[in-house]
Design a protein around this motif. Structure first.
Motif, PDB file in Angstrom:
ATOM      1  N   THR A  89       0.968  -1.330  -0.263  1.00 37.52           N
ATOM      2  CA  THR A  89       0.085   0.378   0.223  1.00 37.52           C
ATOM      3  C   THR A  89       1.247   0.932   0.472  1.00 37.52           C
ATOM      4  OG1 THR A  89      -0.007   0.372   2.350  1.00 37.52           O
ATOM      5  CG2 THR A  89      -1.263  -1.153   1.055  1.00 37.52           C
ATOM      6  N   PRO A  90       0.137   2.486  -0.343  1.00 35.78           N
ATOM      7  CA  PRO A  90       1.215   3.584  -0.510  1.00 35.78           C
ATOM      8  C   PRO A  90       1.890   4.131   1.295  1.00 35.78           C
ATOM      9  CG  PRO A  90      -0.553   4.121  -1.432  1.00 35.78           C
ATOM     10  CD  PRO A  90      -1.356   2.659  -0.648  1.00 35.78           C
ATOM     11  N   GLY A  91       1.039   3.404   2.245  1.00 35.71           N
ATOM     12  CA  GLY A  91       1.448   3.238   3.714  1.00 35.71           C
ATOM     13  C   GLY A  91       2.634   3.162   3.648  1.00 35.71           C
ATOM     14  N   GLN A  92       2.586   1.585   3.560  1.00 35.61           N
ATOM     15  CA  GLN A  92       3.991   0.948   3.666  1.00 35.61           C
ATOM     16  C   GLN A  92       4.977   0.855   2.518  1.00 35.61           C
ATOM     17  OE1 GLN A  92       1.349  -2.486   1.692  1.00 35.61           O
ATOM     18  NE2 GLN A  92       1.767  -3.691   4.387  1.00 35.61           N
ATOM     19  N   HIS A  93       4.597   1.800   1.529  1.00 32.80           N
ATOM     20  CA  HIS A  93       5.740   2.721   1.177  1.00 32.80           C
ATOM     21  C   HIS A  93       6.414   3.129   1.914  1.00 32.80           C
ATOM     22  CE1 HIS A  93       7.815   3.193  -2.781  1.00 32.80           C
ATOM     23  NE2 HIS A  93       8.230   4.792  -2.104  1.00 32.80           N
ATOM     24  N   LEU A  94       5.894   4.549   2.470  1.00 37.49           N
ATOM     25  CA  LEU A  94       6.186   4.914   2.797  1.00 37.49           C
ATOM     26  C   LEU A  94       7.178   4.882   4.132  1.00 37.49           C
ATOM     27  CD1 LEU A  94       3.413   7.728   2.561  1.00 37.49           C
ATOM     28  CD2 LEU A  94       5.800   8.111   1.765  1.00 37.49           C
ATOM     29  N   LEU A  95       6.578   3.491   4.836  1.00 38.03           N
ATOM     30  CA  LEU A  95       7.167   3.167   5.988  1.00 38.03           C
ATOM     31  C   LEU A  95       8.564   2.390   5.323  1.00 38.03           C
ATOM     32  CD1 LEU A  95       4.582   1.170   8.245  1.00 38.03           C
ATOM     33  CD2 LEU A  95       5.967   3.796   8.381  1.00 38.03           C
ATOM     34  N   LEU A  96       8.995   1.701   4.084  1.00 37.27           N
ATOM     35  CA  LEU A  96       9.791   1.316   3.584  1.00 37.27           C
ATOM     36  C   LEU A  96      11.056   1.704   2.666  1.00 37.27           C
ATOM     37  CD1 LEU A  96       7.783  -1.738   1.376  1.00 37.27           C
ATOM     38  CD2 LEU A  96       9.232  -1.817   3.193  1.00 37.27           C
ATOM     39  N   VAL A  97      10.443   3.738   2.611  1.00 41.57           N
ATOM     40  CA  VAL A  97      11.451   4.485   2.033  1.00 41.57           C
ATOM     41  C   VAL A  97      12.014   4.680   3.606  1.00 41.57           C
ATOM     42  CG1 VAL A  97      11.459   6.458   1.659  1.00 41.57           C
ATOM     43  CG2 VAL A  97       9.462   5.461   0.025  1.00 41.57           C
ATOM     44  N   SER A  98      11.656   4.949   4.223  1.00 42.61           N
ATOM     45  CA  SER A  98      12.294   5.632   6.295  1.00 42.61           C
ATOM     46  C   SER A  98      13.060   4.260   6.223  1.00 42.61           C
ATOM     47  CB  SER A  98      11.336   5.636   6.719  1.00 42.61           C
ATOM     48  OG  SER A  98      11.553   6.111   8.496  1.00 42.61           O
ATOM     49  N   ARG A  99      12.728   3.113   6.152  1.00 43.44           N
ATOM     50  CA  ARG A  99      13.358   2.393   6.331  1.00 43.44           C
ATOM     51  C   ARG A  99      14.544   1.733   6.116  1.00 43.44           C
ATOM     52  NH1 ARG A  99       9.768  -3.620   7.064  1.00 43.44           N
ATOM     53  NH2 ARG A  99       8.201  -2.854   8.943  1.00 43.44           N
ATOM     54  N   GLN A 103      18.676   2.434   6.825  1.00 37.80           N
ATOM     55  CA  GLN A 103      19.591   1.366   6.256  1.00 37.80           C
ATOM     56  C   GLN A 103      20.916   1.782   5.411  1.00 37.80           C
ATOM     57  OE1 GLN A 103      18.275  -2.519   5.490  1.00 37.80           O
ATOM     58  NE2 GLN A 103      20.287  -2.862   4.914  1.00 37.80           N
ATOM     59  N   HIS A 104      20.720   2.614   4.718  1.00 40.03           N
ATOM     60  CA  HIS A 104      21.376   3.180   3.754  1.00 40.03           C
ATOM     61  C   HIS A 104      22.104   4.091   4.140  1.00 40.03           C
ATOM     62  CE1 HIS A 104      19.118  -0.803   0.817  1.00 40.03           C
ATOM     63  NE2 HIS A 104      20.600  -0.850   0.812  1.00 40.03           N
ATOM     64  N   GLY A 105      21.205   5.365   4.500  1.00 40.77           N
ATOM     65  CA  GLY A 105      21.797   6.326   4.864  1.00 40.77           C
ATOM     66  C   GLY A 105      21.410   7.722   4.339  1.00 40.77           C
ATOM     67  N   TRP A 106      21.392   8.485   4.517  1.00 46.89           N
ATOM     68  CA  TRP A 106      19.825   9.835   3.975  1.00 46.89           C
ATOM     69  C   TRP A 106      21.417  11.053   3.273  1.00 46.89           C
ATOM     70  CZ3 TRP A 106      19.941  15.479   5.699  1.00 46.89           C
ATOM     71  CH2 TRP A 106      19.011  16.071   5.133  1.00 46.89           C
ATOM     72  N   LEU A 107      20.724  11.703   2.156  1.00 51.07           N
ATOM     73  CA  LEU A 107      21.850  12.173   1.370  1.00 51.07           C
ATOM     74  C   LEU A 107      20.328  13.420   0.694  1.00 51.07           C
ATOM     75  CD1 LEU A 107      23.987  12.371  -0.718  1.00 51.07           C
ATOM     76  CD2 LEU A 107      22.966  10.850  -2.272  1.00 51.07           C
ATOM     77  N   GLN A 108      21.646  14.460   0.513  1.00 52.39           N
ATOM     78  CA  GLN A 108      21.032  15.955  -0.366  1.00 52.39           C
ATOM     79  C   GLN A 108      21.707  16.156  -1.410  1.00 52.39           C
ATOM     80  OE1 GLN A 108      21.571  18.186   3.358  1.00 52.39           O
ATOM     81  NE2 GLN A 108      18.582  19.211   3.110  1.00 52.39           N
ATOM     82  N   ASP A 113      24.185   8.043  -3.685  1.00 52.08           N
ATOM     83  CA  ASP A 113      25.971   9.042  -3.599  1.00 52.08           C
ATOM     84  C   ASP A 113      26.973   7.085  -3.963  1.00 52.08           C
ATOM     85  OD1 ASP A 113      25.673   7.308  -1.064  1.00 52.08           O
ATOM     86  OD2 ASP A 113      26.657   9.492  -0.133  1.00 52.08           O
ATOM     87  N   GLU A 114      27.814   7.872  -3.841  1.00 52.28           N
ATOM     88  CA  GLU A 114      29.593   6.455  -4.124  1.00 52.28           C
ATOM     89  C   GLU A 114      28.650   5.057  -2.876  1.00 52.28           C
ATOM     90  OE1 GLU A 114      32.607   7.133  -4.970  1.00 52.28           O
ATOM     91  OE2 GLU A 114      31.859   7.985  -7.018  1.00 52.28           O
ATOM     92  N   ALA A 115      28.358   6.023  -1.137  1.00 52.20           N
ATOM     93  CA  ALA A 115      28.144   4.561  -0.505  1.00 52.20           C
ATOM     94  C   ALA A 115      26.803   4.853  -0.257  1.00 52.20           C
ATOM     95  CB  ALA A 115      29.022   5.195   0.471  1.00 52.20           C
ATOM     96  N   GLY A 116      26.407   4.852  -1.229  1.00 55.75           N
ATOM     97  CA  GLY A 116      24.908   3.680  -0.926  1.00 55.75           C
ATOM     98  C   GLY A 116      23.816   4.767  -0.052  1.00 55.75           C
ATOM     99  N   ALA A 117      24.291   5.725   0.637  1.00 56.04           N
ATOM    100  CA  ALA A 117      23.062   7.334   0.733  1.00 56.04           C
ATOM    101  C   ALA A 117      22.365   7.341  -0.182  1.00 56.04           C
ATOM    102  CB  ALA A 117      23.836   7.885   1.344  1.00 56.04           C
ATOM    103  N   VAL A 118      20.961   7.593  -0.296  1.00 52.87           N
ATOM    104  CA  VAL A 118      19.795   8.049  -0.902  1.00 52.87           C
ATOM    105  C   VAL A 118      18.849   9.371  -0.209  1.00 52.87           C
ATOM    106  CG1 VAL A 118      19.511   5.741  -2.203  1.00 52.87           C
ATOM    107  CG2 VAL A 118      18.399   6.330   0.493  1.00 52.87           C
ATOM    108  N   CYS A 119      18.173   9.954  -1.354  1.00 52.66           N
ATOM    109  CA  CYS A 119      17.668  11.250  -1.471  1.00 52.66           C
ATOM    110  C   CYS A 119      15.932  10.220  -1.181  1.00 52.66           C
ATOM    111  CB  CYS A 119      17.590  12.122  -2.046  1.00 52.66           C
ATOM    112  SG  CYS A 119      16.853  11.962  -3.365  1.00 52.66           S
TER     113      CYS A 119
END
Length: 184
Positions: A89-99, A103-108, A113-119
């Motif tokens: 569901t869209p709600g599950q998708h949003l929770l997966l995005v947060s997870r 796990q991979h790191g946050w990016l702006q 990036d090369e380390a795997g961090a994502v926006c």
């Protein structure tokens, strides 16, 4: 040598085409890379394996998709030789995005990036690539995120909100959790 990120084939409906347009618009507003020597074309994406997080003593590290069934091919998937997709569901998708971001790191300022961090958009694309969503679900989830940004009294797309100079990873997780809670 990093593996080249290749998209699995799937039919692009109207929602998928809108998602592609959003990604292209986001990439167009980013500054050109400083060193493009050896690039294979205008968009050279590589997927890197991020370092494995270390669990705390006595804890068990769970993957970002924990609790959601793995994408399993159906008979039609096998007959049409297409990739399987786990229905979320869209709600599950949003929770997966947060997870995924956790796990991979946050990016702006970039999808990843090369380390795997994502926006946020990079995380949504990673989840889509892993087979845990469809373009229509991603589009609906982005609408929910946009509504949540509006509830905060801010305007603009999630990509601009993600890249704001005063933004923190905790803000992103909080926004995703609140947007997911509105559709449960």
């Amino acid at each position: 040598m990093p593996a080249l990120l290749t998209a699995a084939p799937f039919d692009l409906d109207a929602a998928g085409l809108r998602l592609v347009a959003e990604v292209e618009a986001y990439l167009a507003q980013l500054p050109a890379p400083a060193n493009t020597a050896g690039a294979a074309g205008p968009l050279h994406l590589t997927c890197h394996q991020p370092p494995a997080p270390t669990p705390r003593y006595g804890s068990v590290l769970q993957p970002w998709h924990h609790g959601i069934d793995l994408p399993a091919p159906t008979l039609l998937d096998r007959l049409h030789r297409r990739r399987p997709v786990a229905q979320v569901t869209p709600g599950q998708h949003l929770l997966l995005v947060s997870r995924y971001i956790h796990q991979h790191g946050w990016l702006q300022g970039a999808l990843w990036d090369e380390a795997g961090a994502v926006c946020v958009l990079g995380a949504q694309l990673g989840i889509l690539q892993a087979g845990y969503s469809t373009p229509a679900v991603v589009e609906r989830a982005r609408e929910l995120i946009g509504n949540e940004i509006g509830y905060l009294g801010e305007t603009g797309p999630i990509d601009s909100w993600n890249d704001a100079p005063n933004r923190r990873a905790a803000d992103v997780h909080q926004l995703l959790q609140r947007a997911a809670a509105r559709v449960r």
